[in-house]
Scaffold this motif. Sequence first.
Motif, PDB file in Angstrom:
ATOM      1  N   SER A  32       0.841  -1.192   0.000  1.00  0.00           N
ATOM      2  CA  SER A  32       0.000   0.000   0.000  1.00  0.00           C
ATOM      3  C   SER A  32       0.877   1.243   0.000  1.00  0.00           C
ATOM      4  O   SER A  32       2.038   1.208   0.415  1.00  0.00           O
ATOM      5  CB  SER A  32      -0.938   0.017   1.216  1.00  0.00           C
ATOM      6  OG  SER A  32      -0.192   0.049   2.420  1.00  0.00           O
ATOM      7  N   CYS A  33       0.298   2.341  -0.475  1.00  0.00           N
ATOM      8  CA  CYS A  33       0.963   3.642  -0.492  1.00  0.00           C
ATOM      9  C   CYS A  33       0.087   4.601   0.303  1.00  0.00           C
ATOM     10  O   CYS A  33      -1.086   4.801  -0.029  1.00  0.00           O
ATOM     11  CB  CYS A  33       1.134   4.124  -1.935  1.00  0.00           C
ATOM     12  SG  CYS A  33       1.915   5.735  -2.096  1.00  0.00           S
ATOM     13  N   THR A  34       0.613   5.187   1.362  1.00  0.00           N
ATOM     14  CA  THR A  34      -0.177   6.029   2.251  1.00  0.00           C
ATOM     15  C   THR A  34      -0.232   7.465   1.743  1.00  0.00           C
ATOM     16  O   THR A  34       0.556   7.865   0.884  1.00  0.00           O
ATOM     17  CB  THR A  34       0.416   6.026   3.666  1.00  0.00           C
ATOM     18  OG1 THR A  34       1.615   6.824   3.673  1.00  0.00           O
ATOM     19  CG2 THR A  34       0.757   4.618   4.129  1.00  0.00           C
ATOM     20  N   PRO A  35      -1.152   8.277   2.283  1.00  0.00           N
ATOM     21  CA  PRO A  35      -1.216   9.698   1.894  1.00  0.00           C
ATOM     22  C   PRO A  35       0.081  10.453   2.182  1.00  0.00           C
ATOM     23  O   PRO A  35       0.345  11.489   1.583  1.00  0.00           O
ATOM     24  CB  PRO A  35      -2.377  10.230   2.743  1.00  0.00           C
ATOM     25  CG  PRO A  35      -3.241   9.040   2.990  1.00  0.00           C
ATOM     26  CD  PRO A  35      -2.277   7.904   3.156  1.00  0.00           C
ATOM     27  N   ASN A  36       0.899   9.929   3.097  1.00  0.00           N
ATOM     28  CA  ASN A  36       2.184  10.560   3.419  1.00  0.00           C
ATOM     29  C   ASN A  36       3.321  10.013   2.557  1.00  0.00           C
ATOM     30  O   ASN A  36       4.497  10.249   2.854  1.00  0.00           O
ATOM     31  CB  ASN A  36       2.516  10.347   4.903  1.00  0.00           C
ATOM     32  CG  ASN A  36       1.549  11.074   5.819  1.00  0.00           C
ATOM     33  OD1 ASN A  36       1.065  12.152   5.489  1.00  0.00           O
ATOM     34  ND2 ASN A  36       1.253  10.478   6.959  1.00  0.00           N
ATOM     35  N   ASP A  37       2.963   9.260   1.527  1.00  0.00           N
ATOM     36  CA  ASP A  37       3.944   8.676   0.606  1.00  0.00           C
ATOM     37  C   ASP A  37       4.830   7.632   1.264  1.00  0.00           C
ATOM     38  O   ASP A  37       5.958   7.376   0.808  1.00  0.00           O
ATOM     39  CB  ASP A  37       4.820   9.766  -0.027  1.00  0.00           C
ATOM     40  CG  ASP A  37       4.020  10.708  -0.919  1.00  0.00           C
ATOM     41  OD1 ASP A  37       2.910  10.329  -1.329  1.00  0.00           O
ATOM     42  OD2 ASP A  37       4.509  11.809  -1.200  1.00  0.00           O
ATOM     43  N   ASN A  38       4.342   7.010   2.323  1.00  0.00           N
ATOM     44  CA  ASN A  38       5.046   5.878   2.901  1.00  0.00           C
ATOM     45  C   ASN A  38       4.577   4.599   2.213  1.00  0.00           C
ATOM     46  O   ASN A  38       3.414   4.500   1.802  1.00  0.00           O
ATOM     47  CB  ASN A  38       4.795   5.780   4.409  1.00  0.00           C
ATOM     48  CG  ASN A  38       5.406   6.941   5.160  1.00  0.00           C
ATOM     49  OD1 ASN A  38       6.488   7.414   4.826  1.00  0.00           O
ATOM     50  ND2 ASN A  38       4.720   7.422   6.190  1.00  0.00           N
ATOM     51  N   LEU A  39       5.464   3.638   2.093  1.00  0.00           N
ATOM     52  CA  LEU A  39       5.149   2.402   1.395  1.00  0.00           C
ATOM     53  C   LEU A  39       5.199   1.222   2.351  1.00  0.00           C
ATOM     54  O   LEU A  39       6.150   1.079   3.129  1.00  0.00           O
ATOM     55  CB  LEU A  39       6.153   2.185   0.252  1.00  0.00           C
ATOM     56  CG  LEU A  39       6.238   3.310  -0.774  1.00  0.00           C
ATOM     57  CD1 LEU A  39       7.383   3.042  -1.745  1.00  0.00           C
ATOM     58  CD2 LEU A  39       4.929   3.456  -1.541  1.00  0.00           C
TER      59      LEU A  39
ATOM     60  N   LEU B 167       2.796   7.059  -6.731  1.00  0.00           N
ATOM     61  CA  LEU B 167       3.397   8.359  -6.424  1.00  0.00           C
ATOM     62  C   LEU B 167       3.423   9.261  -7.653  1.00  0.00           C
ATOM     63  O   LEU B 167       3.626  10.471  -7.531  1.00  0.00           O
ATOM     64  CB  LEU B 167       4.819   8.160  -5.882  1.00  0.00           C
ATOM     65  CG  LEU B 167       4.923   7.360  -4.580  1.00  0.00           C
ATOM     66  CD1 LEU B 167       6.373   7.140  -4.191  1.00  0.00           C
ATOM     67  CD2 LEU B 167       4.174   8.073  -3.452  1.00  0.00           C
ATOM     68  N   ARG B 168       3.199   8.670  -8.813  1.00  0.00           N
ATOM     69  CA  ARG B 168       3.122   9.462 -10.047  1.00  0.00           C
ATOM     70  C   ARG B 168       1.682   9.577 -10.545  1.00  0.00           C
ATOM     71  O   ARG B 168       1.325  10.559 -11.198  1.00  0.00           O
ATOM     72  CB  ARG B 168       3.996   8.816 -11.131  1.00  0.00           C
ATOM     73  CG  ARG B 168       5.481   8.947 -10.856  1.00  0.00           C
ATOM     74  CD  ARG B 168       6.340   8.287 -11.915  1.00  0.00           C
ATOM     75  NE  ARG B 168       6.079   8.792 -13.261  1.00  0.00           N
ATOM     76  CZ  ARG B 168       6.711   8.344 -14.344  1.00  0.00           C
ATOM     77  NH1 ARG B 168       7.643   7.405 -14.231  1.00  0.00           N
ATOM     78  NH2 ARG B 168       6.424   8.849 -15.528  1.00  0.00           N
ATOM     79  N   GLU B 169       0.883   8.576 -10.252  1.00  0.00           N
ATOM     80  CA  GLU B 169      -0.526   8.568 -10.684  1.00  0.00           C
ATOM     81  C   GLU B 169      -1.332   7.883  -9.593  1.00  0.00           C
ATOM     82  O   GLU B 169      -1.187   6.684  -9.357  1.00  0.00           O
ATOM     83  CB  GLU B 169      -0.670   7.820 -12.014  1.00  0.00           C
ATOM     84  CG  GLU B 169      -2.082   7.738 -12.538  1.00  0.00           C
ATOM     85  CD  GLU B 169      -2.664   9.101 -12.922  1.00  0.00           C
ATOM     86  OE1 GLU B 169      -3.881   9.294 -12.710  1.00  0.00           O
ATOM     87  OE2 GLU B 169      -1.912   9.952 -13.424  1.00  0.00           O
ATOM     88  N   SER B 170      -2.199   8.629  -8.920  1.00  0.00           N
ATOM     89  CA  SER B 170      -2.885   8.107  -7.736  1.00  0.00           C
ATOM     90  C   SER B 170      -3.822   6.954  -8.042  1.00  0.00           C
ATOM     91  O   SER B 170      -3.867   5.963  -7.304  1.00  0.00           O
ATOM     92  CB  SER B 170      -3.676   9.235  -7.056  1.00  0.00           C
ATOM     93  OG  SER B 170      -2.817  10.262  -6.615  1.00  0.00           O
ATOM     94  N   ASN B 171      -4.582   7.067  -9.114  1.00  0.00           N
ATOM     95  CA  ASN B 171      -5.605   6.071  -9.412  1.00  0.00           C
ATOM     96  C   ASN B 171      -5.162   5.098 -10.486  1.00  0.00           C
ATOM     97  O   ASN B 171      -4.160   5.308 -11.175  1.00  0.00           O
ATOM     98  CB  ASN B 171      -6.905   6.764  -9.828  1.00  0.00           C
ATOM     99  CG  ASN B 171      -7.512   7.568  -8.696  1.00  0.00           C
ATOM    100  OD1 ASN B 171      -7.456   7.163  -7.543  1.00  0.00           O
ATOM    101  ND2 ASN B 171      -8.077   8.715  -9.018  1.00  0.00           N
TER     102      ASN B 171
END
Length: 250
Positions: free
Chosen positions: A180-187, A212-216
């Motif tokens: 998963s990729c969090t809203p804080n850009d943590n993986l 991180l380049r394309e959210s959806n």
Amino acid sequence: MKRKFFYRHARKLQRCDPLLRMSLDFEYSIQRSAKRKRLTITVERDRTVVVHAPTSVSETKIEEILLAKQRWIRDKINHTQKYTAAIHPPGKEIVNGESALYLGRHYQIELIPEKEKTIRFEQKFLIPAWLASGRRTVLRSWYKERAEEKILPKVEKFAQQLGVNYGKARLIDDLYRWGSCTPNDNLHFNWRLIKAPVYVIDYVIIHELAHLRESNHTPRFWSIVHSQCPKMDKAKQWLKEHGQILEEEV
């Protein structure tokens, strides 16, 4: 890696908790974040539905989105393979001659008389016999150590190739998400991925970094993933067919 789709909206919703909405055939929770820019919906392997929404999105809008995707949801929810439990889960004790999965291959387990404290891997698992009764603890610890060694360094490598920056990368213990990729850009990556083939591990890492380049999951998103992971389709198929094996305790 998030499993995204939308559930059928019912005419009448019953309130049971500030963050939980129930209908005749589904329930979903809402997780809000001021840092989130777009609304996404994830469905875990246990069928739990989570709406990740910016604080500015109203509940009415969320319900409209659920309703708009109902046909696609029916197709996804009828896909039973993802939700089928393992038929023969592993036993509590390690048995001499059985096998364990590592990087996509099954390797034989050999119980050895030595009084060593750890597992040795020499194209087979050499496990001290006195550790046989602690299957869950022993193999799980070994898998996690290998995941630290092999998965996390790949994150930095692929991040450089994609030209993206992330916060922190760490392993998680989660039966229902590979990453998963969090809203804080943590993986976050599931340590159980160490049991999957290398190309599957690479796919999951690249998938999360691509967010991180394309959210959806847009055509552009999949194009980014495929450019870095030519075996993307093969990896996705492997997870569909063998994901439940990775979810076994060890």
